[in-house]
Enzyme design. Structure first.
Site, mmCIF file in Angstrom:
data_model
loop_
_atom_site.group_PDB
_atom_site.id
_atom_site.type_symbol
_atom_site.label_atom_id
_atom_site.label_comp_id
_atom_site.label_asym_id
_atom_site.label_seq_id
_atom_site.Cartn_x
_atom_site.Cartn_y
_atom_site.Cartn_z
ATOM 1 N N VAL A 701 1.165 -1.456 0.053
ATOM 2 C CA VAL A 701 -0.611 -0.175 0.173
ATOM 3 C C VAL A 701 1.257 1.592 -0.545
ATOM 4 O O VAL A 701 0.619 2.348 -0.324
ATOM 5 C CB VAL A 701 -0.618 -0.544 1.024
ATOM 6 N N GLU A 703 2.875 2.604 -2.199
ATOM 7 C CA GLU A 703 3.264 3.640 -3.198
ATOM 8 C C GLU A 703 2.424 3.508 -4.073
ATOM 9 O O GLU A 703 2.249 4.990 -4.337
ATOM 10 C CB GLU A 703 4.704 2.665 -4.361
#
Lengths: 738, 168
Positions: A701, A703
């Site tokens: 989660v 990037e």
């Protein structure tokens, strides 16, 4: 397993009290006896040769302990590149081994003194003379005929399916535009810091602000020809990293200087050193051309990107990756090129490739939607592919259409006026924009972990992992508690030290799943070990690891069978504790399937009619990233990525002087990261559908939240004002067309 | 003599150029105040000098002579966290935690400024006796404290919870 699972709960961060009270000690604050302090002297030219270094004044300055230049630096081997997973460097440039200058800001001397102030002062007295060579600095002069890199993050630099240019020419409707993004700098608020203490000629400890403990250890082993087990790397708290806190020259120089000085040496980079000694995100120039039939099907998808590297570097930023995965098209023409410049090595920065690549692609989709007079979200649904469009692999899980639908409802997308420059509130034009996000799922090979259970009923998980703010210790304790069948307060997670089993770097949104896979392996080894300890009268006698389950603080036969608690097993065996260690299984889940996180970003902006100022007034990110372990820390990750995306959209730009190659705005006053006033309440939501192939059914989660952000802003600015800005950042001068 | 977190410190300031930040970190051994830029650009070094927020990197140690300094280490009472610190945890108002000591000290100073009627750019009325601590006021007044992890929403929520309706 836990009857009442803690995975999925918004558990507060375990390091919260330490961080809000000032008790958390970051690298520059770890006490090390007898430490001297170092300061780098950096090149003020971009290319050429050092012709002389006058140390006369510096040597006689108060407190000076040692000065190292290429004349007296020890022989040091080239640091292995991060992408090889044998090291953590972004550059193959030798460190202080010769007189050659490769960028403006390259360290040419390191001064060690008793205090930081004495080191600073003495460094200012080092006189370096150069013979200048012609530097490669002007991107626009060098981009023509730029070569293809050997690979782009291990993938082919080009993907040609059909004749995309011919399809483009024949298309009913076409968009063919060039988009530009500037060099960005990570700007973690904690500047890079490192302290090295040699114990003898063959062993050392390095305290370092790093997101790659194991791979920094490997880098030092290679550079200094040391045995891995003689190198300890410690990194407990890291004050932000975002892809930048890997191995650069400063850690290598600090280690070499500590050997020369015969005492521990601490080197903390100044803020301007952070901008010049380490590298940021490459600038990009991207052509996206789309051809469509009248019915809105995509006949051609062309994405050509040119990025930069430093001299002797090897990282082609993967800007074209979103175009390979997001949309179905009859033909594809994807190509990447690289220009070598005399700049610092470019490095990975939050969502490398996807963040800036999606700016180009997702703006172009918006432009196509306008030409076709179709809602941009509707148009994207028409391009939704049945399988990975350029590899043909099935997706392990892809729920993008649902994210579009639910996100649109929640944001109120249907109420948007599609006509640009049609909504106004006083001097403010109001607009809304949308963009798709995607980021590949990665589980890096090589991670290990250990799990220790003790006779008092506690368990400790250990791995050389990293905590830069993602919530690693918290979410891993949650996972381990459920996996081991223990209450959360009996599970401890130790990280940040290479004495623990080796870990993968914290990058590619891969750390969480990579650790989980290694904890699974360690737990299996531990279970086998515990079963061997059971006595012949135990209900577990003769059982194998597949016959049992972990619950209620012990091992029990499957399907509600009898068993024993760990304390019971350990006590009967006369043991205080027992440890199992294991290596994560090879990441074979991506062999047959395309695995990606997805999302959609909705943005509302207000643009001032007179000043051209853009204010983001509303945000919704709707994500499809599999199962979420901790909604609280995940929300912060998504929001943080969106904030960084808003910075890239509106204000962030590292400016190089094209005559000298010097960063002109190497301060936090002149490189504009978003501040409180720039950020509205950011709403994030997720579907939460598990990915059946991922450990824990979760994907990264950290990037994906940054992907599509700049495009959503640019598309909203167009909707507000009727001005297409294809050149980041979207500053008032561009909005006003000056 | 500087009173730091309630305790008088008699540490000689041998160099008149020494910043309050270096004095606190190096001489007094308090690493709560952070050095993010050493030039007033990030706010990570924010401390309270006689109750008012200052950037310790742009304050000379000598300027603090005879005055009281509160760092994040001195914000809580009797070993407990201050309600503001608790609120930072509950609203996840940080990630890496490096800017957090500065955010906490800055928020305390800011709430006091609001209570004293010091206006900001977004205040509706100059010269009012006091202002409502709206989210816009908080964002405007906290903009000298950068958070690269982007925990701004959580920070604003923590400040709102703690101070709206008056300091607790």
């Amino acid at each position: 397993m836990n009857a009442d699972p803690v995975v999925g709960r918004a558990v507060p961060r375990r390091d919260g009290p330490a961080k809000v009270s000032g008790a958390a000690a970051f690298t520059a604050e770890v006490p090390v006896e007898g430490t001297a302090h170092a300061k780098l002297v950096c090149s003020t030219v971009a290319a050429g040769e050092i012709t002389g270094i006058d140390l006369t004044e510096a040597r006689s300055a108060p407190g000076v302990v040692a000065i190292m230049t290429h004349h007296n630096a020890p022989a040091m081997r080239i640091a292995p590149l991060l992408i090889t997973l044998r090291g953590a460097s972004f550059t193959r440039a030798p460190v202080m081994q010769d007189a050659r200058i490769r960028w403006n800001g390259q360290p040419v001397a390191i001064v060690v003194a008793e205090t930081p102030e004495q080191a600073d002062h003495a460094a200012s007295l080092v006189r370096v003379s150069y013979a200048l060579a012609e530097a490669r600095l002007v991107f626009d002069d060098l981009k023509a005929g730029a070569p293809q890199p050997d690979h782009v993050q291990g993938e082919a630099p080009a993907v040609m399916i059909g004749d995309a240019e011919a399809a483009l020419r024949a298309a009913d409707t076409r968009v063919d535009q060039v988009y530009r993004t500037p060099w960005h700098t990570h700007c973690a608020i904690e500047p890079h810091a490192t302290t090295v203490a040699w114990h003898d000629d063959r062993s050392l400890t390095m305290w370092d602000a790093t997101q790659a403990i194991t791979h920094s250890q490997a880098t030092l082993a290679e550079v200094f020809s040391l045995d891995l087990e003689n190198i300890r790397v410690v990194s407990q708290f890291v004050g932000g990293a975002f892809g930048n806190k890997m191995m650069w020259s400063h850690q290598i120089l600090c280690a070499a200087a500590a050997r020369l000085a015969q005492r521990p040496v601490r080197l903390v980079l100044s803020r301007s050193d952070v901008f010049r000694v380490t590298g940021g995100r490459t600038r990009t120039e991207q052509r996206v051309a789309l051809g469509a039939r009248a019915d809105g099907t995509l006949t051609a998808l062309i994405h050509e990107a040119t990025t930069t590297t430093g001299i002797s570097d090897g990282f082609a930023e993967q800007c074209t990756f979103p175009a390979r995965v997001l949309y179905g098209a009859d033909t594809f023409g994807i190509d990447q090129r690289v220009v070598e410049l005399h700049t610092p090595a470019n490095s990975s920065m939050r969502a490398p490739g996807e963040s800036v690549g999606s700016f180009a692609l997702e703006c172009a989709i918006d432009e196509l939607a306008e030409q076709l007079d179709v809602d941009p979200l509707d148009l994207r649904t028409r391009f939704e592919p049945a399988a990975h469009p350029t590899t043909g692999k099935p997706f392990s899980a892809r729920h993008l259409l649902e994210a579009y639908r639910l996100g649109a409802e929640r944001f109120g997308w249907a109420e948007r006026s599609s006509a640009p420059r049609s909504r106004r509130d006083g001097p403010w034009w109001i607009g809304q924009g949308v963009a798709t996000a995607t980021y590949p799922y990665t589980r890096m090979p090589g991670g290990r972990a250990s799990v220790t259970v003790s006779a008092d009923g506690h368990a400790t998980v250990r791995t050389a992992a990293h905590e830069m703010g993602m919530g690693t210790a918290t979410v891993q304790a949650q996972y381990a508690a459920d996996h081991l069948g223990l209450p959360l307060d009996r599970v401890h997670f130790e990280y940040g030290d290479s004495r623990h089993p080796a870990a993968v770097p914290a990058g590619g949104s891969a750390q969480t799943v990579s650790i989980i896979a290694s904890v699974v392996a360690a737990t299996r080894a531990l279970t086998a070990e515990l079963l061997r300890l059971t006595s012949s009268d135990s209900p577990l006698a003769g059982a194998g690891t597949d016959d049992v389950e972990l619950r209620d603080g012990g091992i029990y036969l499957r399907d509600g069978g009898a068993g024993q608690s760990w304390p019971d097993i350990l006590r009967r065996a006369g043991r205080d504790e027992l440890t199992g260690e294991g290596a994560a299984s090879p990441p074979t889940e991506t062999a047959q399937h395309a695995m990606h996180s997805f999302g959609v970003q909705f943005c509302e902006v207000r643009v001032h009619d007179v000043t051209g100022e853009v204010r983001v007034s509303r945000w919704l990110g709707m994500f499809d990233t599999g199962r979420i372990i901790n909604p609280r820390t995940a929300t912060s990750q998504f929001r943080g990525a969106i904030v960084m995306g808003i910075g890239s959209a509106l204000s962030e730009e590292t400016i190089f002087d094209e005559r000298t190659g010097r960063v002109l705005n190497a301060t936090l006053a002149e490189y504009h990261v978003p501040v409180h006033a720039d950020i509205p309440p950011i709403e994030v939501a997720w579907l939460g559908h598990p990915d059946p192939l991922a450990p824990m059914a979760g994907k990264g989660v950290g990037e994906v939240g940054m992907v599509g952000v700049a495009a959503a802003v640019a598309n909203a600015v167009y909707n507000a004002t009727g001005r297409r800005i294809r050149d980041l950042p979207i500053t008032p001068d561009k909005v006003l067309g000056l | 003599m500087i009173v730091i977190n309630g305790t008088p410190h008699e540490i000689a300031i041998t160099d008149p150029r020494r910043s309050l930040l270096d004095h606190l970190r190096t001489d007094a051994g308090l690493h709560g105040p952070k050095k993010g830029c050493d030039q007033g650009g990030c706010g990570a070094c924010t401390v309270l000098l006689d109750g008012r927020r200052v950037l310790a990197c742009l304050t000379l140690a000598a300027q603090a002579d005879g005055r009281t300094v509160t760092t994040v280490e001195g914000v809580g009472r009797d070993g407990d966290l201050d309600p503001l610190q608790e609120a930072f945890i509950n609203h996840d108002g940080f990630q890496c935690g490096y800017c957090t000591p500065g955010q906490v000290c800055s928020a305390i100073g800011m709430a006091d400024e609001v209570a004293r009627g010091v206006p900001s750019r977004v205040s509706p009325e100059i010269g009012a006796a006091s202002f409502d601590l709206s989210p816009d006021e908080i964002r405007e007044r906290m903009s000298g404290n950068l958070c690269r992890c982007g925990a701004y929403n959580g920070i604003v929520a923590a400040i709102e919870e703690t101070y709206v309706g008056g300091p607790r």
